[in-house]
Scaffold this motif. Sequence first.
Motif, PDB file in Angstrom:
ATOM      1  N   GLN A 210       0.836  -1.203   0.000  1.00  0.00           N
ATOM      2  CA  GLN A 210       0.000   0.000   0.000  1.00  0.00           C
ATOM      3  C   GLN A 210       0.871   1.253   0.000  1.00  0.00           C
ATOM      4  OE1 GLN A 210      -3.361   0.544   0.086  1.00  0.00           O
ATOM      5  NE2 GLN A 210      -4.293  -1.416   0.566  1.00  0.00           N
ATOM      6  N   ASN A 211       1.886   1.261   0.846  1.00  0.00           N
ATOM      7  CA  ASN A 211       2.761   2.428   0.939  1.00  0.00           C
ATOM      8  C   ASN A 211       3.540   2.640  -0.357  1.00  0.00           C
ATOM      9  OD1 ASN A 211       1.963   2.932   3.595  1.00  0.00           O
ATOM     10  ND2 ASN A 211       3.585   1.656   4.458  1.00  0.00           N
ATOM     11  N   ALA A 212       3.988   1.542  -0.960  1.00  0.00           N
ATOM     12  CA  ALA A 212       4.709   1.652  -2.227  1.00  0.00           C
ATOM     13  C   ALA A 212       3.797   2.195  -3.319  1.00  0.00           C
ATOM     14  CB  ALA A 212       5.272   0.289  -2.622  1.00  0.00           C
ATOM     15  N   PHE A 213       2.547   1.754  -3.316  1.00  0.00           N
ATOM     16  CA  PHE A 213       1.595   2.286  -4.299  1.00  0.00           C
ATOM     17  C   PHE A 213       1.448   3.797  -4.141  1.00  0.00           C
ATOM     18  CE2 PHE A 213      -2.677   3.966  -4.908  1.00  0.00           C
ATOM     19  CZ  PHE A 213      -2.757   3.874  -6.289  1.00  0.00           C
ATOM     20  N   MET A 214       1.315   4.272  -2.915  1.00  0.00           N
ATOM     21  CA  MET A 214       1.158   5.708  -2.685  1.00  0.00           C
ATOM     22  C   MET A 214       2.343   6.479  -3.267  1.00  0.00           C
ATOM     23  SD  MET A 214      -1.739   6.207  -1.160  1.00  0.00           S
ATOM     24  CE  MET A 214      -1.544   7.819  -0.400  1.00  0.00           C
ATOM     25  N   GLN A 215       3.552   5.977  -3.065  1.00  0.00           N
ATOM     26  CA  GLN A 215       4.734   6.639  -3.626  1.00  0.00           C
ATOM     27  C   GLN A 215       4.694   6.623  -5.156  1.00  0.00           C
ATOM     28  OE1 GLN A 215       8.557   5.363  -1.851  1.00  0.00           O
ATOM     29  NE2 GLN A 215       7.360   4.326  -0.281  1.00  0.00           N
ATOM     30  N   ALA A 216       4.330   5.477  -5.710  1.00  0.00           N
ATOM     31  CA  ALA A 216       4.288   5.349  -7.169  1.00  0.00           C
ATOM     32  C   ALA A 216       3.230   6.265  -7.768  1.00  0.00           C
ATOM     33  CB  ALA A 216       4.018   3.890  -7.553  1.00  0.00           C
ATOM     34  N   ARG A 217       2.099   6.345  -7.104  1.00  0.00           N
ATOM     35  CA  ARG A 217       1.019   7.192  -7.616  1.00  0.00           C
ATOM     36  C   ARG A 217       1.448   8.653  -7.649  1.00  0.00           C
ATOM     37  NH1 ARG A 217      -3.886   9.769  -5.703  1.00  0.00           N
ATOM     38  NH2 ARG A 217      -5.547   9.519  -7.249  1.00  0.00           N
ATOM     39  N   GLN A 218       2.167   9.102  -6.633  1.00  0.00           N
ATOM     40  CA  GLN A 218       2.632  10.487  -6.619  1.00  0.00           C
ATOM     41  C   GLN A 218       3.621  10.745  -7.753  1.00  0.00           C
ATOM     42  OE1 GLN A 218       1.221  12.873  -4.797  1.00  0.00           O
ATOM     43  NE2 GLN A 218      -0.110  11.184  -4.127  1.00  0.00           N
ATOM     44  N   LEU A 219       4.440   9.748  -8.078  1.00  0.00           N
ATOM     45  CA  LEU A 219       5.359   9.894  -9.203  1.00  0.00           C
ATOM     46  C   LEU A 219       4.594  10.075 -10.512  1.00  0.00           C
ATOM     47  CD1 LEU A 219       8.026   7.131  -8.382  1.00  0.00           C
ATOM     48  CD2 LEU A 219       8.352   9.611  -8.265  1.00  0.00           C
ATOM     49  N   LEU A 220       3.539   9.258 -10.702  1.00  0.00           N
ATOM     50  CA  LEU A 220       2.761   9.347 -11.936  1.00  0.00           C
ATOM     51  C   LEU A 220       2.000  10.668 -12.002  1.00  0.00           C
ATOM     52  CD1 LEU A 220       1.863   8.047 -14.559  1.00  0.00           C
ATOM     53  CD2 LEU A 220      -0.003   6.937 -13.311  1.00  0.00           C
ATOM     54  N   LEU A 221       1.435  11.104 -10.885  1.00  0.00           N
ATOM     55  CA  LEU A 221       0.714  12.379 -10.870  1.00  0.00           C
ATOM     56  C   LEU A 221       1.639  13.535 -11.231  1.00  0.00           C
ATOM     57  CD1 LEU A 221      -1.504  11.905  -7.692  1.00  0.00           C
ATOM     58  CD2 LEU A 221      -2.303  12.029 -10.059  1.00  0.00           C
ATOM     59  N   ALA A 222       2.853  13.477 -10.713  1.00  0.00           N
ATOM     60  CA  ALA A 222       3.821  14.529 -11.032  1.00  0.00           C
ATOM     61  C   ALA A 222       4.170  14.504 -12.520  1.00  0.00           C
ATOM     62  CB  ALA A 222       5.076  14.348 -10.184  1.00  0.00           C
ATOM     63  N   ALA A 223       4.339  13.291 -13.068  1.00  0.00           N
ATOM     64  CA  ALA A 223       4.648  13.173 -14.496  1.00  0.00           C
ATOM     65  C   ALA A 223       3.493  13.688 -15.348  1.00  0.00           C
ATOM     66  CB  ALA A 223       4.951  11.721 -14.838  1.00  0.00           C
ATOM     67  N   GLU A 224       2.268  13.311 -14.993  1.00  0.00           N
ATOM     68  CA  GLU A 224       1.101  13.771 -15.744  1.00  0.00           C
ATOM     69  C   GLU A 224       0.978  15.284 -15.690  1.00  0.00           C
ATOM     70  OE1 GLU A 224      -1.800   9.835 -15.317  1.00  0.00           O
ATOM     71  OE2 GLU A 224      -1.976  11.488 -13.893  1.00  0.00           O
ATOM     72  N   SER A 225       1.291  15.848 -14.542  1.00  0.00           N
ATOM     73  CA  SER A 225       1.268  17.301 -14.397  1.00  0.00           C
ATOM     74  C   SER A 225       2.316  17.946 -15.301  1.00  0.00           C
ATOM     75  CB  SER A 225       1.522  17.673 -12.933  1.00  0.00           C
ATOM     76  OG  SER A 225       1.436  19.058 -12.744  1.00  0.00           O
ATOM     77  N   GLU A 226       3.495  17.337 -15.366  1.00  0.00           N
ATOM     78  CA  GLU A 226       4.556  17.857 -16.231  1.00  0.00           C
ATOM     79  C   GLU A 226       4.162  17.748 -17.700  1.00  0.00           C
ATOM     80  OE1 GLU A 226       9.215  16.830 -17.334  1.00  0.00           O
ATOM     81  OE2 GLU A 226       8.377  16.147 -15.422  1.00  0.00           O
ATOM     82  N   TRP A 227       3.560  16.622 -18.077  1.00  0.00           N
ATOM     83  CA  TRP A 227       3.134  16.461 -19.465  1.00  0.00           C
ATOM     84  C   TRP A 227       2.092  17.511 -19.843  1.00  0.00           C
ATOM     85  CZ3 TRP A 227       2.209  10.552 -18.408  1.00  0.00           C
ATOM     86  CH2 TRP A 227       3.444   9.922 -18.302  1.00  0.00           C
ATOM     87  N   ALA A 228       1.149  17.751 -18.950  1.00  0.00           N
ATOM     88  CA  ALA A 228       0.100  18.725 -19.241  1.00  0.00           C
ATOM     89  C   ALA A 228       0.635  20.154 -19.275  1.00  0.00           C
ATOM     90  CB  ALA A 228      -1.014  18.617 -18.199  1.00  0.00           C
ATOM     91  N   SER A 229       1.846  20.378 -18.729  1.00  0.00           N
ATOM     92  CA  SER A 229       2.447  21.713 -18.698  1.00  0.00           C
ATOM     93  C   SER A 229       3.257  22.014 -19.949  1.00  0.00           C
ATOM     94  CB  SER A 229       3.363  21.840 -17.467  1.00  0.00           C
ATOM     95  OG  SER A 229       2.640  21.649 -16.271  1.00  0.00           O
ATOM     96  N   SER A 230       3.404  21.029 -20.833  1.00  0.00           N
ATOM     97  CA  SER A 230       4.263  21.192 -22.005  1.00  0.00           C
ATOM     98  C   SER A 230       3.573  21.999 -23.093  1.00  0.00           C
ATOM     99  CB  SER A 230       4.665  19.817 -22.553  1.00  0.00           C
ATOM    100  OG  SER A 230       5.327  19.953 -23.788  1.00  0.00           O
ATOM    101  N   GLU A 231       4.027  23.200 -23.287  1.00  0.00           N
ATOM    102  CA  GLU A 231       3.455  24.053 -24.330  1.00  0.00           C
ATOM    103  C   GLU A 231       3.741  23.491 -25.716  1.00  0.00           C
ATOM    104  OE1 GLU A 231       3.290  28.747 -25.708  1.00  0.00           O
ATOM    105  OE2 GLU A 231       4.761  28.090 -24.208  1.00  0.00           O
ATOM    106  N   GLU A 232       4.951  22.924 -25.896  1.00  0.00           N
ATOM    107  CA  GLU A 232       5.323  22.374 -27.197  1.00  0.00           C
ATOM    108  C   GLU A 232       4.390  21.233 -27.601  1.00  0.00           C
ATOM    109  OE1 GLU A 232       9.864  22.242 -28.069  1.00  0.00           O
ATOM    110  OE2 GLU A 232       9.627  21.932 -25.912  1.00  0.00           O
TER     111      GLU A 232
END
Length: 702
Positions: free
Chosen positions: A79-101
């Motif tokens: 469960q704890n590992a999932f929480m860490q992994a989910r935060q990594l994916l959320l951060a990546a998705e946020s970065e992807w959505a921030s890409s103007e290019e």
Amino acid sequence: MFPRQTLPRVLKAHEIVPTMQRIIAQQNDVRDEILHTVTPITATFDTVLRPWADVENLVQGELGMIYMLQYGSPDMATQNAFMQARQLLLAAESEWASSEEFYCLVQAVHDRKEELDAEAALFLKEELLVYKRAGWGVLSAAQREQYLQVKREISKLESAFNRNLAQENGGVWFAESELDGIPADDIAKWKTMVKAETSGQEKNVFAPFANGGMLTVRTLAKNPNTRKKMYLKNNQKLAVNGPIFEEIIARRTSQAQFLGYPSHAALVLESRIAKTPQWVESFLSQIRDDLVARGKAEVEVLQKHRLQDQQAQGHTVKDNFPAWDQMYYQRLVEKEFNIDHIHIAEFFPLESTATAMLGIFASLLGLRFDAITADTGQLWHESVQVFSVWDERTSEFVGHLYFDLLWRENKYRGNQNVTIEAGFTKPDGSRYYPSTILMCSFPTPTPDSCALLKHHQVITLFHELGHGIHNLLSKTKYIRFHGVNLPRDLSEMPSTKLENWCWLPEVLKSISCHYTTIDPNYLTKWRSQNPDLPDPPEKIPDELVENLVKHRYWGRGLYHLEQLTTSLFDLQIHSLQTPQDLASLNIQKLWYDLRQQLEGMDFSECRDGFDYCSFTHLCAGYDAGYYSYLCCAAFAEDVFATKFAQDPFNRSTWDEYRREFLQIGGGHGDMLGLLTRYLGREPNSRALVDRLMGRRLCYRLG
């Protein structure tokens, strides 16, 4: 014979975060390649979005496994590992959505106006919506970063809310004398202790809220104070989620307004069948009066029995009907109908019933389910079963179906279908096949008994299996449209339609099997408890089925009224438009006011509770979408009456349904139009209440 696809491997706790890092790296590599090789002038669906769709397909199996483990994981480390992994994916998705290019490339594809197939056009539309929801075209760069940061914070709050729910382990200690009416088998699986009383030693029993405890006490305990104590304590159990929920609502409201939407509901419903909050308001108002009238009539019947019962015991009772007495007196009314759910449940042992249900789907859809033995590394718990699924007519492999049916600690509290691997078309044109799970929390048996299903649990199991079958039969190009990935307000319709089969006498007979026929030890125990009775029949008797079917709509008014209450509550808290609206909102008061007004029972002693924080839906994808259950129930009644009622087992009708609806998944650009085409006319949103109120449903086929 087509070869069977290999079962996916279950990740260990220490593998989850590195796997997520690798998944994100794979997706980043594809995005970088696109950005380095494509310009807005050369941007097409094939150069920009197809590579992105392909890598999304490629990584989804491992990603699905990681997300599955949040529901079914056997330990807290996972469960704890999932929480860490989910935060990594959320951060990546946020970065992807921030890409103007990348946004400019997607917009260039849109502006090119290529001729695209339905799934490709829908993929493009959804990608543009992702960037719109990230603030492109509305917010400045600084505002977008602020918006995405708050979005990540909301996700963390939702995770905390659902984690509290999954790990809740409360209950109530009762003296054994307070549990009159509770079967010995139920008490045997609850914790007990003996403590000294003034009169000697008294056995005390801990009745848990989870694992069927709440349901058992509310339904069977003869002592009204026992039912009241259990209900009120359960009502207060998740107070910790109260402030979390309020913070989520506040942030959702401000986020929607930040993007220029009048409310969070307006933002969410843009991508649903409903499209607007006004559509939802209109739909709920169409059915409200009939449901309230039906519920009022049911409460009057319950109150009549309550007054008679309590007066016979010498108690003085008030005219109000308290909520904690609903299930107990519904059972007593059903006994007058000669419906004994405890007796009926004896004919529906969980494991044999689930297996028999597979036989129903095999017959209707031409499928075969073969139990297979999985390696230890391919299962996340020892109680999990897995089947390979085949199309009998073509010998084609269809996918894998898992059964994970029993409650356990830290497991998702509820019943759902979870897909590990979605199906999709690989670049070479071949298929990748789905793996899907019935992940339920049916109460565990004692060591010398088996789990038995009440009829409403039989319906639940059939419903969730319907989702699983939908996922298995779907054939889409892209995983994001696979199976039940329809708009939320249509995704429940196929399984809700299937609930009608759980009221067909021939179905109930065929899936029944008295539990004593499963194990000789069960029969020996039954004989010792019933020495003067003949052995039970193997199949459920006709009279039990007839009475059950005859009174199938008893209690459905109150059941759907609770859905209506939640739908209106959900819509109102997500329709706030000003800071003043938010500041003046008392969520707790709104919830209990709606329950009191609509359901016709007395909630006056419950108003310090947090009942609205005890289910996961509004923090797990059903925000501004709980109306979907009623909407899908209406569509389901319409589809059944129009297509299946005259001959529920007609293979050609099922073949048409498989071809025209199930296989398409969510890959049609206009799902309401697809349903309209299938019915031959627009669906009837009043079909549910018309059926409930005894109005005949008779629709001409188009």
